[in-house]
Design an enzyme around this catalytic site. Sequence first.
Site, PDB file in Angstrom:
ATOM      1  N   PRO A 133       0.767  -1.321  -0.002  1.00 32.54           N
ATOM      2  CA  PRO A 133       0.027   0.084   0.057  1.00 32.54           C
ATOM      3  C   PRO A 133       0.937   1.432  -0.098  1.00 32.54           C
ATOM      4  O   PRO A 133       1.756   1.255   0.630  1.00 32.54           O
ATOM      5  CB  PRO A 133      -0.664  -0.168   1.262  1.00 32.54           C
ATOM      6  CG  PRO A 133      -0.034  -1.101   2.122  1.00 32.54           C
ATOM      7  CD  PRO A 133       0.740  -1.849   1.423  1.00 32.54           C
ATOM      8  N   HIS A 150      34.739 -19.440   0.913  1.00 32.85           N
ATOM      9  CA  HIS A 150      35.026 -19.158   2.119  1.00 32.85           C
ATOM     10  C   HIS A 150      34.007 -17.860   2.603  1.00 32.85           C
ATOM     11  O   HIS A 150      33.692 -17.244   1.789  1.00 32.85           O
ATOM     12  CB  HIS A 150      36.366 -18.385   2.549  1.00 32.85           C
ATOM     13  CG  HIS A 150      37.423 -19.304   2.361  1.00 32.85           C
ATOM     14  ND1 HIS A 150      38.752 -19.075   2.071  1.00 32.85           N
ATOM     15  CD2 HIS A 150      37.444 -20.779   2.795  1.00 32.85           C
ATOM     16  CE1 HIS A 150      39.471 -19.987   2.151  1.00 32.85           C
ATOM     17  NE2 HIS A 150      38.916 -21.062   2.399  1.00 32.85           N
TER      18      HIS A 150
END
Length: 1084
Positions: free
Chosen positions: A108, A743
């Site tokens: 909205p 990593h």
Amino acid sequence: MSAKAIREATGKRILNNFLADQPYFAQCKFASVDVDNSLDRAVNENPWLTNTPLVVKPDQLIKRRGKLGLIKVKADLPTVKTWIDERIDKDIQIGKASGKLRNFIVEPFIPHADNEESYVCIYSHRQGDTILFHHQGGVDIGDVDAKANSFLVTIDHTPTLDEIKTKLLTEVTGDKKELVAKFVSALYKAYVDLHFTYLEINPLVITGGKIYMLDLAAKLDATADFICRGKWGEIEYPPPFGRDAYPEEAYIADLDAKSGASLKLTLLNPAGRIWTMVAGGGASVIYSDTICEMGGASELANYGEYSGAPSEQQTYEYAKTILSLMTKQKNPQGKVLIIGGGIANFTNVAATFKGIVTALQEFQTRLQEHKISIFVRRAGPNYQEGLRVVRDAAVQLGIPMHVFGPESHMTAIVGMALGKRPIAAPSSDCPSTTANFLLPGGQNSIKSPPASRKISEVTQSTGKTSDVEEFKGALFNRSTKSIVWGMQTRAVQGMLDFDFVCRRPEPSVVAMVYPFTGDHKQKFYWGHKEILVPVYKNMGDAFKKHRDADVLVNFASLRSAYDSTMEALDYQQVRCIAIIAEGIPENMTRKIIQKANQKKTSIIGPATVGGIKPGCFRIGNTGGMMDNILYSKLYRPGSVAYVSRSGGMSNELNNIICKASDGAFDGIAIGGDRYPGTTFMDHIMRYQADPQIKMIVLLGEVGGIEEYEVCDALKDSRITKPLVAWCIGTCAGMFSAEVQFGHAGACANSDRETATAKNKALKQAGAVVPNSFDDLGEKIKDVFEQLVTKGVIEPREELPPPPVPMDYSWARELGLIRKPASFMTSICDERGQELLYAGVPISDVLKQELGIGGVISLLWFQRPLPPPACKFIEMCLMVTADHGPAVSGAHNTIVCARAGKDLVSSLVSGLLTIGDRFGGALNGAAVQFSEAYDAGMIPMEFVNSMRKKGQLIMGIGHRVKSINNPDMRVKIMKEFVKANFPTTPLLDYAMEVEKITTSKKPNLILNVDGVIAVSFVDFLRNSGCFTREEAQDYIDMGAINGLFVLGRSIGFIGHFMDQKRLKQGLYRHPWDDISYVLPEQYNN
């Protein structure tokens, strides 16, 4: 990876739940629309969409959507529908990335003024969390780092409302200030409790006494899933814009989640001709770097890695996925597959390569059709066998395959695969070591510069320190004692073998902690001798009884590593803790670091293999198995110290340094997580202070800014020793979409964090920086030779290490010895990924619905029998399952059960009554009837001969049933056998015998035992499944009695459970049912 971006809708859903009790917080209303969930469906679920102005925007991790014109504001539902339809599943270019818009969020429209917009952001770093707040927000906010107020919240600190107002809300006034302070306080609590690593809200709208979050970007620490799953709900981590999510990626991610190993796959360009299958997180980045540096970026198809000792089956699944993607579309130039990796620390290379070879064999035809060439380089435990398996497969498959071991530089195969260098011939420079054993005569065959000093200035024969004083700041020395958390027997044995080959006077492991068993002792080898290492249930007992232990090697899982590490930090004697586990939530890691700093304890890890000090001490599996320890000369110190993030690459560095210099003096892998316990600088400054270290090697990587601290130290001369440095991940800037490498910390969040920028800065600061990883060894060699020329390093004569006995298991694995097996089996194999019954995978047994009859056919007869035979076996089990509580077997079982015995004891008691007089008649009947039939005796002769011998005919006779009261079990089984077995000569013979015996006495019928026995002999002999000899063997070994034993066990167990259920007490036989007959002389 840990920090993963989430969709805006996901972030708002999570915060809605957490902030629901805050009265000033306006719950976020939104509807998600994508290719599979239309706007019409969203309207049905969210009726408010039809009666309010709306905002619509893509929800695909796209930054600055307002600036890009990708937000439609204050639109009605038809306009929103048109706007989405014009864009959904359409290609769009954003920067270098091109992709399709597939996900949208509709909300909205919140009416507000510009001065009601604010900006708030929270992000995590090593020292704590930083909150940014600016009283103005929206698309035109500009440089928020320069404009916004900043508040550093340290670890474990909860900011007060006053602190928030003072440090962040200096430009906010009145009631609004109190409202915003409460919101920021609640938001920060949500940020910590929900393990966010990044959260940005822009704009944050404060209007009408309520606070609205209009636009949100967030990242979660995915490793905290085991903590936050209930709070998060189901989470989808979408790929960055420009890179589609592929089902194969999801499949590998699922494999990874179910495995203790690490399996990663990212598709970059499915049409590319360069494919990789690389072992190790660090190595996978370096291979991608090298491919890109050689001009292959546009043709690189994938990034991924497999590491952490995946099983043969897991590697097969991973390789099969790569090969299926690789062979989807042809390339006129053909394709190359690079199967690479560093020197493994503990992964069994042969096992993983067998999985890869199985996949290659499965795809043989398609590999040939697509003209695929394969280049292999690998080393580590059992690599010789692994490379042999691959070479043999190359010959069988007829595929161009070039195979190399540790004698070749890790990335040399990239240049060969891309045609940038000639394909080298297989090297004859093979190590004279294998597994954890020094082959005779091989001590002097490894070529490298001689050592710069005697073994750590230690006399090798005595282990005593000579004239060079031990450096006080060293983490480890030859007297270091450690305690290992976890039942990691292989790692402990590796540490003890390293101690032995380094000629340490005593083992470095003094105890183990394992909370899941009681205190006991575990046997290990010290050279040839066996020693006992105590294992404690409680860590406190271990440290109390071993006051000289100052290192903890923590193998606890990611779920328990935090608690065990925090406990260890409470013991003052602990100087260093190595945390091996990968995937510890970042909030926990930062608390560990904070406490360790307070206690002045060094933390190595998390997500590391550890570290090694040649000639002194190794952490766990660091350095690999003994072949690499010897090949890289880690049993004595050299002159070079290194520090890296990657554990796998630390082993490769050992190899490179050994070839280019006199070897390593010290080496630490700080770990691949975002927040390693100690930093590059912690160790480099330690190396700088140690007079025995003459040069330093740094292997950094993309992500983070720790390398810039090294640059500053070079510039202000805190580092004066030669430093050779290289940062991996230079390929990251060549990809159009962000790629998260292996990593967790290997991801650049700014240009400054890129590997290219770091390498440039290091070079400008005075470090020796190669042009690529390929040249790293040459640069180390150049610097080393300069130091030798200057006299800084004085080469000394090598002394060979003592041979270490080979473990029996590895000797068998390598085929160096053979031993007669204690047992042989041909029916079952549980060693692989799937249980096999007579060679049939258990999954096929279940899928094909073989039933219990089919299982018996495999385990008893080593072959699948026809369905009628399996059905007959099941009928046998059903009709023999029970015959009431009065028979001897059931009676015994009941008596035992009522005496309080357990199920197994009661069952065995019943089974022990089975013999010729009870139950054992099956095999006896089979023997008697078949011998008579085979001898050509007519039924009357058989009956008469048994009468003359005074023997009962087994399988004939019944206590209750008779010719006039037939046994329905017998009737049904005879009808089944007649209808389904090929021929039934022995059954027919037995039925003729029955006619003779019932004419004498009506209850001398062919009973259940008899019909089962003769019918089964008919099947064995006449089904075509067995030879006559095999059939006779099964009769002779008593196999037919097995049907009664198995069937009646069902009934015995039923009787046991029945007695327990009825709670029957101890059975005592009544006196009046016993006839007491004593010798007459005692009755006078």
